[in-house]
Design a protein around this motif. Structure first.
Motif, PDB file in Angstrom:
ATOM      1  N   THR A   5       0.846  -1.201   0.000  1.00 28.77           N
ATOM      2  CA  THR A   5       0.000   0.000   0.000  1.00 28.77           C
ATOM      3  C   THR A   5       0.880   1.250   0.000  1.00 28.77           C
ATOM      4  OG1 THR A   5      -1.520  -1.274   1.362  1.00 28.77           O
ATOM      5  CG2 THR A   5      -1.962   1.070   1.181  1.00 28.77           C
ATOM      6  N   ARG A 160       2.654   3.216   4.585  1.00 31.24           N
ATOM      7  CA  ARG A 160       2.357   1.897   4.014  1.00 31.24           C
ATOM      8  C   ARG A 160       1.091   1.235   4.549  1.00 31.24           C
ATOM      9  NH1 ARG A 160       4.624   3.680   0.703  1.00 31.24           N
ATOM     10  NH2 ARG A 160       6.791   3.500   0.075  1.00 31.24           N
ATOM     11  N   SER A 161       0.395   1.873   5.481  1.00 31.02           N
ATOM     12  CA  SER A 161      -0.853   1.286   5.984  1.00 31.02           C
ATOM     13  C   SER A 161      -1.669   2.367   6.684  1.00 31.02           C
ATOM     14  CB  SER A 161      -0.559   0.161   6.977  1.00 31.02           C
ATOM     15  OG  SER A 161       0.039   0.703   8.140  1.00 31.02           O
ATOM     16  N   ILE A 197      -4.300   7.032  -1.974  1.00 29.39           N
ATOM     17  CA  ILE A 197      -3.924   5.647  -1.673  1.00 29.39           C
ATOM     18  C   ILE A 197      -3.939   4.807  -2.950  1.00 29.39           C
ATOM     19  CG2 ILE A 197      -6.303   5.291  -0.828  1.00 29.39           C
ATOM     20  CD1 ILE A 197      -5.195   2.972   0.859  1.00 29.39           C
ATOM     21  N   LEU A 199      -2.164   0.836  -4.695  1.00 29.86           N
ATOM     22  CA  LEU A 199      -1.453  -0.422  -4.435  1.00 29.86           C
ATOM     23  C   LEU A 199      -0.472  -0.689  -5.567  1.00 29.86           C
ATOM     24  CD1 LEU A 199      -4.211  -2.948  -3.280  1.00 29.86           C
ATOM     25  CD2 LEU A 199      -2.942  -1.317  -1.921  1.00 29.86           C
ATOM     26  N   ALA A 230      -7.672  -0.010   0.992  1.00 33.40           N
ATOM     27  CA  ALA A 230      -6.589  -0.879   0.494  1.00 33.40           C
ATOM     28  C   ALA A 230      -7.152  -2.271   0.207  1.00 33.40           C
ATOM     29  CB  ALA A 230      -5.460  -0.956   1.516  1.00 33.40           C
TER      30      ALA A 230
END
Ligand SMILES: [Zn+2]
Length: 296
Positions: A5, A160-161, A197, A199, A230
């Motif tokens: 992510t 990343r999250s 956001i 991926l 995500a």
């Protein structure tokens, strides 16, 4: 396939000035709707903006507290959009010449500490507010908020999250609080963010199709929303589907992201230099004075 992510945040913080960014109207909350307004913040013909010095001081202090490089000259632009929240038809923002560049925050994540870099820090004005009428069908506008000074902090896409985004916001809030810039309760709308956001396959450097989730008001909402988004994107990609670049908001009841109605996604926004304000030149002694004020 495993996905990684990629999250970048644009955070908006209301600066604690007593008056608005370009006029003398009060920024105090709780007033009757449309009573803290004047020809300047309503954009009436002939009214000219005048920059609030205190807002510049707070913005410079914030940029320094975040390790940014305050630019000796920055400029203002008009971001024109068609929205009832904008009495002038535009907001005065900073686009290509922001107040400060760079900066970073060191964070302790569960898998070790990492430095999250900032792209830029800008000084902007707030838009008005839409309020649902008591009958549930009508929408009212309140321009008391229009023109309140905002600090916009843009991170590089290095989170990343949802958990990391939440930890980042908590740390940012703590740093601004210590510098005397942020209010104690972030959930009162004085700190909110938009999140980009996307991926990508784990380990790759390519950029995936991005969703922008707008107007996240609490740290918990950020974590929950970004994790859900995500997951949604990963499911579509695993099924071989294609993502669509979109702006959306979080439906807290249904726990899903919902695309914004056409016209509210800022795709129709245009920028051009603000002709009523000179470039803002900040002398080195002024910047150093703000740095000293931070350490007192
Ligand atoms: Zn005003």
């Amino acid at each position: 396939m495993e996905y990684e992510t990629v999250i970048g945040l644009e955070i908006y913080v209301a600066l604690p000035t007593r008056s608005k960014l370009f006029c003398g109207c009060s920024t105090a909350g709780g007033a009757e709707p449309n009573t803290n307004c004047c020809p300047v913040c309503l954009g009436l013909p002939g009214a000219l903006p005048r920059l609030n010095r205190r807002a510049v001081e707070f913005a410079v202090m914030a940029a320094l507290a975040l390790g940014g490089t305050v630019q000796q000259e920055c400029r203002f632009d008009r971001k024109t959009c068609f929205s009832p929240r904008l009495p002038k038809g535009y907001r005065i923002v900073q686009c290509d010449h922001p107040l400060a560049l760079g900066g970073s925050l060191e964070l302790d994540f569960p898998d070790g500490s990492r430095r999250i870099k900032l792209e830029r820090v800008c000084l902007e004005e707030e838009a008005g507010r839409l309020v649902r009428g008591g009958d549930g069908a009508s929408v009212l506008v309140d321009y008391n908020r229009a023109g309140i000074p905002l600090l916009k902090i843009v991170t590089k896409p290095e989170l990343r999250s949802g958990r990391e985004a939440c930890l980042f916001l908590e740390k940012l809030h703590a740093v601004l609080l210590e510098a005397g810039i942020a209010a104690v309760k972030p959930e009162q709308g004085v700190l909110r963010c938009d999140a980009g956001i996307s991926l990508r396959p784990a380990g790759s450097q390519e950029t995936g199709t991005r969703t922008e989730v707008r107007n996240l008001h609490s740290f918990c909402a950020v974590e929950e929303t970004l994790n859900a988004e995500a997951k949604r994107q990963a499911e579509i990609l695993r099924q071989g589907g294609r993502l669509v670049m979109a702006a959306c908001h979080w439906d807290g009841k249904r726990k899903v992201t919902v695309p914004l109605p056409a016209g509210e996604d800022s795709s129709g926004c245009r920028y051009f230099p603000e002709p009523d304000l000179l470039p803002l030149r900040l002398e080195r002694f002024f910047i150093e004075a703000m740095r000293r004020r931070l350490t007192v």
